[in-house]
Design a protein around this motif. Structure first.
Motif, short mmCIF file in Angstrom:
data_model
loop_
_atom_site.label_atom_id
_atom_site.label_comp_id
_atom_site.label_asym_id
_atom_site.label_seq_id
_atom_site.Cartn_x
_atom_site.Cartn_y
_atom_site.Cartn_z
N CYS A 21 -38.83 104.28 -1.30
CA CYS A 21 -38.57 105.53 -0.60
C CYS A 21 -38.18 106.61 -1.59
O CYS A 21 -37.61 106.33 -2.63
N ALA A 22 -38.53 107.82 -1.27
CA ALA A 22 -38.19 108.97 -2.11
C ALA A 22 -37.72 110.09 -1.22
O ALA A 22 -38.37 110.42 -0.21
N ILE A 23 -36.58 110.67 -1.57
CA ILE A 23 -36.03 111.77 -0.79
C ILE A 23 -36.96 112.99 -0.89
O ILE A 23 -37.55 113.26 -1.93
N GLY A 24 -37.07 113.73 0.21
CA GLY A 24 -37.87 114.95 0.19
C GLY A 24 -39.18 114.79 0.93
O GLY A 24 -39.66 113.68 1.17
N PRO A 25 -39.83 115.91 1.28
CA PRO A 25 -41.07 115.86 2.07
C PRO A 25 -42.26 115.45 1.22
O PRO A 25 -42.38 115.82 0.05
N ASP A 26 -43.16 114.64 1.79
CA ASP A 26 -44.43 114.34 1.14
C ASP A 26 -45.37 115.54 1.31
O ASP A 26 -45.34 116.24 2.33
N TYR A 27 -46.23 115.74 0.32
CA TYR A 27 -47.07 116.95 0.33
C TYR A 27 -48.16 116.86 1.38
O TYR A 27 -48.80 115.81 1.57
N GLN A 28 -48.36 117.97 2.07
CA GLN A 28 -49.49 118.17 2.96
C GLN A 28 -50.07 119.55 2.67
O GLN A 28 -49.32 120.52 2.55
N ARG A 29 -51.40 119.62 2.57
CA ARG A 29 -52.03 120.90 2.25
C ARG A 29 -51.71 121.94 3.32
O ARG A 29 -51.84 121.66 4.53
N PRO A 30 -51.26 123.13 2.93
CA PRO A 30 -50.97 124.18 3.92
C PRO A 30 -52.19 124.50 4.76
O PRO A 30 -53.33 124.48 4.27
N GLU A 31 -51.97 124.79 6.01
CA GLU A 31 -53.07 125.10 6.91
C GLU A 31 -53.70 126.43 6.52
O GLU A 31 -53.01 127.42 6.28
N ILE A 32 -55.03 126.43 6.48
CA ILE A 32 -55.80 127.62 6.11
C ILE A 32 -56.99 127.72 7.05
O ILE A 32 -57.67 126.72 7.31
N SER A 33 -57.23 128.91 7.54
CA SER A 33 -58.40 129.15 8.38
C SER A 33 -59.63 129.32 7.50
O SER A 33 -59.75 130.32 6.78
N THR A 34 -60.53 128.34 7.54
CA THR A 34 -61.74 128.38 6.71
C THR A 34 -62.95 128.63 7.59
O THR A 34 -63.23 127.84 8.51
N PRO A 35 -63.71 129.70 7.34
CA PRO A 35 -64.89 129.96 8.16
C PRO A 35 -65.97 128.91 7.92
O PRO A 35 -66.00 128.25 6.88
N ALA A 304 -55.48 125.66 -9.01
CA ALA A 304 -54.21 125.87 -9.70
C ALA A 304 -53.13 126.30 -8.72
O ALA A 304 -51.97 125.84 -8.79
N ALA A 305 -53.47 127.19 -7.80
CA ALA A 305 -52.50 127.66 -6.81
C ALA A 305 -52.03 126.52 -5.92
O ALA A 305 -50.84 126.40 -5.61
N GLU A 306 -52.94 125.63 -5.54
CA GLU A 306 -52.52 124.51 -4.69
C GLU A 306 -51.66 123.53 -5.48
O GLU A 306 -50.69 122.97 -4.94
N ASP A 379 -42.12 128.23 -0.37
CA ASP A 379 -42.70 129.22 0.53
C ASP A 379 -43.50 130.26 -0.25
O ASP A 379 -44.58 130.70 0.21
N GLN A 380 -43.01 130.65 -1.41
CA GLN A 380 -43.72 131.61 -2.24
C GLN A 380 -45.06 131.06 -2.71
O GLN A 380 -46.08 131.74 -2.63
N THR A 381 -45.06 129.81 -3.18
CA THR A 381 -46.31 129.22 -3.68
C THR A 381 -47.32 129.01 -2.55
O THR A 381 -48.53 129.14 -2.76
N VAL A 382 -46.83 128.69 -1.36
CA VAL A 382 -47.74 128.55 -0.22
C VAL A 382 -48.41 129.89 0.08
O VAL A 382 -49.64 129.96 0.30
N ALA A 383 -47.62 130.97 0.11
CA ALA A 383 -48.19 132.29 0.36
C ALA A 383 -49.19 132.67 -0.74
O ALA A 383 -50.26 133.24 -0.45
N GLN A 384 -48.85 132.37 -1.99
CA GLN A 384 -49.76 132.68 -3.10
C GLN A 384 -51.04 131.86 -3.01
O GLN A 384 -52.13 132.36 -3.32
N TYR A 385 -50.92 130.61 -2.58
CA TYR A 385 -52.11 129.78 -2.42
C TYR A 385 -53.01 130.34 -1.33
O TYR A 385 -54.24 130.45 -1.51
N ARG A 386 -52.43 130.68 -0.20
CA ARG A 386 -53.24 131.23 0.90
C ARG A 386 -53.89 132.55 0.49
O ARG A 386 -55.05 132.82 0.84
#
Length: 489
Positions: A21-35, A304-306, A379-386
């Motif tokens: 076990c490891a403390i902290g959230p496991d990574y999930q790709r932020p939701e993005i609307s892809t056409p 790189a952003a992700e 939160d900043q990196t998620v916004a930059q990735y999107r």
């Protein structure tokens, strides 16, 4: 088994049980609307694995051997690329350092200590009890130490694993940054080279036009001497000729600047690069557009952003693990004696081993503040990735519509150029027959030259747009290269 041994064994067993076990959230790709498709991809086909872009060396699409050689020199000698490669090696070293935290730390020490202690008289006594002098005594002793120390922090709460996860993601982000810099520099070089070749074609056009105007001037001068045309026709012919010569000269500094830019891109002084003129233009390639979702895998800046999002997510686990105690097992063993001669022997041996739990009870809110900070960074990196994804979609749409519109414009421009050439042929015959004045010829000649240059400028724009579109699609890069780089590292 002693009680201390059983306790140590029990702590080890507990740490192994908790290692999963490891403390902290496991990574999930932020939701993005892809056409599902590009809006401006009319008449374009989706890329398949057999497409030329999959080869990696995308500049080879232009079929120019000299361009291929220049890009090869850029990949080796460009200084901005060298700086990015050094940053990549720094991230790789940090990743290796993070892995080292999982292993025990071993250290050794050896030394001699001489100590004294004051007594009631002046007599100095050695460690063997021999008195030296008199009066108040001082006892002097020597101690020789040789020890081997081991320390191992058990990753019970996953702090080290989250730290390694963050370092690995930062390493992959650095690798993607390196690929993005390389792609940008390659794109800049290819665009400069293609524009240089278009200028060469314009130079040939203007040189040929100057030669044609010189012939027209001689014809006009002959007709003036024969009394067929007025002196004003000769003046107009001279004006037309010198104006075109000035346009031809103006291209020289433009070409020189492009040549200088290419020299710097391949890492040499401008004085060492001279690109000879050629009679042919590079091929305008057909660039297949992949589906929009493929940009998440093909664009190194998006990758790189992700990866920075992944790194920031892992840092949340590191910050949360700071609230739990650190478990360290340490061991020390060696020899300690008062005589150098019999220093290292069995009676002088010593050892110690045992676990240690360390927990911060009060820090004035530092851990809470750190948790808030890393969550805000996430939160900043998620916004930059999107935003990076949105920008990538916009760039592809921009270059797709540019390519499509420029293609239509080229078709119409070709028709206008054919009409201008035919008009020039007809007006030249009429002037020779004396049915029109030279002013009519000058106007038609100017129109024809303008259309010739417009056609070449349009070709240059299409070549540049094709490079920009390829770069916007990620070139020949794919996110799988990050995984391959990680395995080779």
């Amino acid at each position: 088994m002693t009680f201390a041994s059983r306790r140590t064994f029990g702590l080890l067993a507990l740490s192994v049980a908790l290692a999963g076990c490891a403390i902290g959230p496991d990574y999930q790709r932020p939701e993005i609307s892809t056409p599902a498709a590009f809006k401006q991809a009319e008449g374009w086909k989706a890329a398949v694995p057999a497409d030329a872009l999959e080869r990696g060396a995308w500049w080879e699409l232009y079929g120019d051997g000299e361009l291929n050689a220049l890009v090869g020199r850029l990949n080796v000698s460009n200084q901005n690329l060298a700086a990015s490669e050094a940053q990549y090696r720094q991230a790789r070293a940090l990743l290796r350092g993070g892995r080292a935290a999982f292993f025990p730390t071993l250290s050794t020490s050896a030394g001699m200590t001489r100590a004294g202690q004051g007594g009631g008289d002046s007599t100095l006594r050695t460690s063997d009890g021999i008195a030296i002098g008199g009066g108040n005594s001082s006892s002097i002793s020597k101690s020789y130490d040789l020890s081997l120390n081991a320390s191992w922090e058990l990753d019970v709460w996953g702090k080290l694993r989250r730290g390694l996860e963050s370092n690995r993601a930062a390493f992959e982000a650095s690798a993607a940054d390196l690929a993005a810099v390389r792609l940008s520099l390659q794109s800049e070089l290819v665009q400069s080279y293609l524009q240089l070749r278009v200028l060469d074609e314009q130079q040939r056009l203007l040189d040929a036009t100057v030669a044609a105007y010189q012939r027209s001037l001689r014809l006009t001068e002959n007709q003036y001497r024969a009394g067929i045309v007025p002196r004003s026709d000769v003046a107009q012919a001279l004006t037309q000729l010198h104006s075109t010569e000035a346009q031809a000269i103006d291209l020289q500094w433009q070409r020189a600047q492009l040549e200088h830019a290419i020299a710097v891109l391949i890492g040499v002084p401008p004085s060492e690069v001279s690109i000879a003129r050629r009679e042919s233009l590079p091929t305008l390639p057909e660039v297949p557009a992949s589906v929009p979702s493929a940009l998440l895998e093909r664009r190194p800046d998006v990758a790189a952003a992700e990866r920075r999002v992944i790194s920031a997510n892992a840092e949340i686990g590191v910050a949360k693990a700071a609230w739990f105690p650190d478990l360290t097992i340490s061991a020390t063993g060696g020899y300690r004696g008062s005589s150098f001669a019999d220093w290292i022997n069995l009676p002088n041996r010593f050892w110690s081993v045992g676990p240690q739990l360390a927990l911060t009870l009060f820090d004035g809110g530092r851990r809470s503040a750190e948790s808030e900070r890393v969550e805000a960074v996430y939160d900043q990196t998620v916004a930059q990735y999107r935003q990076a994804v949105l920008d990538s979609f916009r760039e592809v749409e921009d270059y797709l519509v540019q390519q499509r519109v420029l293609g239509r414009e080229a078709e119409v421009q070709a028709q206008a150029l054919d009409a201008a050439r035919e008009s020039l042929r007809l007006i030249d015959n009429q002037y020779r027959a004396g049915t029109v004045d030279y002013n009519s010829v000058v106007n038609v000649q100017a129109t024809a030259l303008s259309n010739e240059r417009n056609a070449l400028t349009l070709l240059g724009s299409r070549l540049t747009a094709s490079v920009q579109l390829i770069a916007a699609l990620g070139g020949g890069w794919d996110v799988q290269q990050l995984e391959e780089g990680e395995e080779s590292e």
